[in-house]
Design an enzyme around this catalytic site. Sequence first.
Site, PDB file in Angstrom:
ATOM      1  N   SER A  20       0.831  -1.215   0.000  1.00 42.04           N
ATOM      2  CA  SER A  20       0.000   0.000   0.000  1.00 42.04           C
ATOM      3  C   SER A  20       0.861   1.258   0.000  1.00 42.04           C
ATOM      4  O   SER A  20       0.341   2.367   0.078  1.00 42.04           O
ATOM      5  CB  SER A  20      -0.933  -0.006   1.214  1.00 42.04           C
ATOM      6  OG  SER A  20      -0.194  -0.187   2.413  1.00 42.04           O
ATOM      7  N   ASN A 107      -1.312  -3.036  13.273  1.00 41.93           N
ATOM      8  CA  ASN A 107      -2.775  -3.046  13.362  1.00 41.93           C
ATOM      9  C   ASN A 107      -3.315  -1.886  14.207  1.00 41.93           C
ATOM     10  O   ASN A 107      -4.268  -1.220  13.810  1.00 41.93           O
ATOM     11  CB  ASN A 107      -3.275  -4.382  13.928  1.00 41.93           C
ATOM     12  CG  ASN A 107      -2.892  -5.552  13.037  1.00 41.93           C
ATOM     13  OD1 ASN A 107      -2.379  -5.344  11.937  1.00 41.93           O
ATOM     14  ND2 ASN A 107      -3.131  -6.769  13.500  1.00 41.93           N
ATOM     15  N   THR A 152     -42.161  23.099  -8.068  1.00 36.66           N
ATOM     16  CA  THR A 152     -42.257  21.733  -7.552  1.00 36.66           C
ATOM     17  C   THR A 152     -42.458  20.876  -8.811  1.00 36.66           C
ATOM     18  O   THR A 152     -43.095  21.343  -9.769  1.00 36.66           O
ATOM     19  CB  THR A 152     -43.441  21.547  -6.573  1.00 36.66           C
ATOM     20  OG1 THR A 152     -44.654  21.813  -7.282  1.00 36.66           O
ATOM     21  CG2 THR A 152     -43.342  22.478  -5.377  1.00 36.66           C
ATOM     22  N   HIS A 153     -41.902  19.700  -8.821  1.00 38.31           N
ATOM     23  CA  HIS A 153     -41.951  18.840 -10.023  1.00 38.31           C
ATOM     24  C   HIS A 153     -41.356  19.542 -11.244  1.00 38.31           C
ATOM     25  O   HIS A 153     -41.739  19.244 -12.379  1.00 38.31           O
ATOM     26  CB  HIS A 153     -43.385  18.399 -10.342  1.00 38.31           C
ATOM     27  CG  HIS A 153     -44.142  17.898  -9.153  1.00 38.31           C
ATOM     28  ND1 HIS A 153     -44.139  16.584  -8.763  1.00 38.31           N
ATOM     29  CD2 HIS A 153     -44.887  18.570  -8.227  1.00 38.31           C
ATOM     30  CE1 HIS A 153     -44.888  16.451  -7.668  1.00 38.31           C
ATOM     31  NE2 HIS A 153     -45.333  17.643  -7.310  1.00 38.31           N
ATOM     32  N   SER A 274     -17.192  25.864 -26.488  1.00 33.22           N
ATOM     33  CA  SER A 274     -17.261  24.659 -27.296  1.00 33.22           C
ATOM     34  C   SER A 274     -16.186  24.733 -28.367  1.00 33.22           C
ATOM     35  O   SER A 274     -15.894  25.805 -28.894  1.00 33.22           O
ATOM     36  CB  SER A 274     -18.649  24.561 -27.935  1.00 33.22           C
ATOM     37  OG  SER A 274     -18.586  23.765 -29.102  1.00 33.22           O
ATOM     38  N   LYS A 280     -21.312  28.998 -27.755  1.00 34.01           N
ATOM     39  CA  LYS A 280     -21.593  28.272 -26.516  1.00 34.01           C
ATOM     40  C   LYS A 280     -20.832  28.779 -25.314  1.00 34.01           C
ATOM     41  O   LYS A 280     -19.692  29.210 -25.394  1.00 34.01           O
ATOM     42  CB  LYS A 280     -21.224  26.797 -26.708  1.00 34.01           C
ATOM     43  CG  LYS A 280     -22.149  26.074 -27.672  1.00 34.01           C
ATOM     44  CD  LYS A 280     -23.401  25.624 -26.989  1.00 34.01           C
ATOM     45  CE  LYS A 280     -23.140  24.289 -26.307  1.00 34.01           C
ATOM     46  NZ  LYS A 280     -24.260  23.906 -25.473  1.00 34.01           N
ATOM     47  N   ASN A 282     -20.645  26.940 -21.496  1.00 29.74           N
ATOM     48  CA  ASN A 282     -21.158  25.755 -20.813  1.00 29.74           C
ATOM     49  C   ASN A 282     -20.809  25.732 -19.322  1.00 29.74           C
ATOM     50  O   ASN A 282     -19.724  26.147 -18.932  1.00 29.74           O
ATOM     51  CB  ASN A 282     -20.589  24.496 -21.471  1.00 29.74           C
ATOM     52  CG  ASN A 282     -21.038  24.351 -22.917  1.00 29.74           C
ATOM     53  OD1 ASN A 282     -22.156  24.742 -23.261  1.00 29.74           O
ATOM     54  ND2 ASN A 282     -20.171  23.825 -23.758  1.00 29.74           N
ATOM     55  N   GLU A 287     -21.286  20.621 -13.971  1.00 27.62           N
ATOM     56  CA  GLU A 287     -21.501  19.265 -14.491  1.00 27.62           C
ATOM     57  C   GLU A 287     -20.484  18.288 -13.922  1.00 27.62           C
ATOM     58  O   GLU A 287     -20.812  17.147 -13.564  1.00 27.62           O
ATOM     59  CB  GLU A 287     -21.422  19.274 -16.020  1.00 27.62           C
ATOM     60  CG  GLU A 287     -22.606  19.992 -16.654  1.00 27.62           C
ATOM     61  CD  GLU A 287     -22.386  20.278 -18.132  1.00 27.62           C
ATOM     62  OE1 GLU A 287     -21.698  19.504 -18.818  1.00 27.62           O
ATOM     63  OE2 GLU A 287     -22.923  21.296 -18.601  1.00 27.62           O
ATOM     64  N   TYR A 314      -8.271  -7.890  12.957  1.00 24.75           N
ATOM     65  CA  TYR A 314      -7.678  -7.281  11.760  1.00 24.75           C
ATOM     66  C   TYR A 314      -7.673  -8.279  10.605  1.00 24.75           C
ATOM     67  O   TYR A 314      -7.306  -9.443  10.779  1.00 24.75           O
ATOM     68  CB  TYR A 314      -6.235  -6.792  12.014  1.00 24.75           C
ATOM     69  CG  TYR A 314      -5.647  -6.170  10.757  1.00 24.75           C
ATOM     70  CD1 TYR A 314      -5.893  -4.842  10.437  1.00 24.75           C
ATOM     71  CD2 TYR A 314      -4.922  -6.945   9.838  1.00 24.75           C
ATOM     72  CE1 TYR A 314      -5.418  -4.282   9.254  1.00 24.75           C
ATOM     73  CE2 TYR A 314      -4.438  -6.391   8.660  1.00 24.75           C
ATOM     74  CZ  TYR A 314      -4.689  -5.059   8.373  1.00 24.75           C
ATOM     75  OH  TYR A 314      -4.234  -4.513   7.201  1.00 24.75           O
ATOM     76  N   GLN A 319      -7.057  -2.790   4.587  1.00 28.38           N
ATOM     77  CA  GLN A 319      -6.157  -1.882   3.867  1.00 28.38           C
ATOM     78  C   GLN A 319      -6.906  -1.134   2.746  1.00 28.38           C
ATOM     79  O   GLN A 319      -6.493  -0.067   2.318  1.00 28.38           O
ATOM     80  CB  GLN A 319      -5.001  -2.691   3.273  1.00 28.38           C
ATOM     81  CG  GLN A 319      -3.984  -1.870   2.502  1.00 28.38           C
ATOM     82  CD  GLN A 319      -2.736  -2.671   2.192  1.00 28.38           C
ATOM     83  OE1 GLN A 319      -1.966  -2.998   3.084  1.00 28.38           O
ATOM     84  NE2 GLN A 319      -2.548  -3.033   0.936  1.00 28.38           N
TER      85      GLN A 319
END
Length: 460
Positions: A20, A107, A152-153, A274, A280, A282, A287, A314, A319
Amino acid sequence: MWGGRFDKETDLGFLEFSSSASFDAILYPYDIKCTRAWMGALGEIGVITGEEGDSIARALDRVLDELDSGSFSFLPSDEDIHTAIERRLVELAGPVGGKIRTGRSRNDQVATDMRMMVKEACARVAGSARNLQSALIAQAESYIEVVVPGHTHLQQAQPVLFAHALLAYVQMLTRDMELLSTAADIADVLPLGSGAIAGSGFLIDRQSLADDLGFSRVSENSMDAVSDRDFVAAALFAFSMVMIHLSRLAEQLIIWCSQEFGLVRLDDAWSTGSSLMPQKKNPDGAELVRGKTGRVLGALVAMLTMLKGLPLTYNRDLQEDKEGFFDALDTVVACLRVMEGTIRTMTVDATRAAECLRGGFMTATDLADYLVSKGMEFPEAHRVVGEVVALCMREGKDLGELQGNDLQAFSELIGPDASGWTTPEASVARRNIVGGTAREAVEAQLKAARDMVSGGANPV
Ligand code: ARG
């Protein structure tokens, strides 16, 4: 490290699979602190001499310098950061360096390192969340006058102050901070002294070790202490909740800055163009935040799944608590920063907001409430206003455009004063209830939020 009972070297492919070191090296500051404190505790009970303690401390300083400066070289045989540090200590100080392993196991050590890290991580995330809150609050203040359609919705529902919508996200983040604080508290228990499983055979003072390392309490069961990673899962849950709220905010911004809504304009510095379409602009930041939410939720699910079948105590599965957590931490901090910059620099189009409020019958409830104020039962008022809306739709009119006579045909309770109830401003102003969208109620909310943020202290 365990050569005595083995006849062969570890297979290199297997070593690479099981090591690790490539990702747990970032635990080194905690690991070194932990080792220093352990040496102090062993010194207290006379298991190592003052001289031995000093030479280990000097070598530890060197190791820390090397790790800080990036000059520390890891070997393929370093299974993890703990073995790497011990190996280097022995190289620098001679066999006495190996005394750091006395009475201690990786441990209890790794559990201690991770708890230290999780505590700090929760505080870091809370600090970044606080900065986002202050950006939301600043924008709520700047646009306190602006009324927008509330949905709403995703259908137009009732007019609200734009500030009220922004402050909703401040509330979500405040709850996230409570979760972060709880997660930090769950992590605030010292496992060191638990040894590999049964408790250390060297009777050091665990409470003073906890004090040294900034833990408020010590674990009460060594078997639990070396096998528990609930605290990582709790922190990942808190991070996930932050991400879910960020993702909701991201989605909201994406909708608001679409041409169809056009309520919000993102700053050029926080949006992208773009490669093909010259017109554009964006909302890529929002996002990506929405997209990266999956990584953090994934880390939580991976963590819970990893834990669910483990027998005491353990197991090497544990890990796997690390990479997902480290990635989730980096992700959530980066996302909070991007959202902060995006929110702080966006502008709101008040003219467009007024345009959006026309049509949509968002004050229909207010007309029904008006009828209630004249003595009509609400269900009847609901039906009457429903008919009014149907007429408006047939005639292509807004509620406010109907004349007194048109309205009276629906109910004689409707007087000329009804028009005073159906403007968006009147609708907002009527909701001067704690938690409501009236200017005064939102100012109160804003003040409470400002006081909370200006305290300056990290919430965790
Ligand atoms: N790298 C290990 C981990 O993160 C450290 C503990 C190893 N312990 C052991 N018994 N193999 O969990």
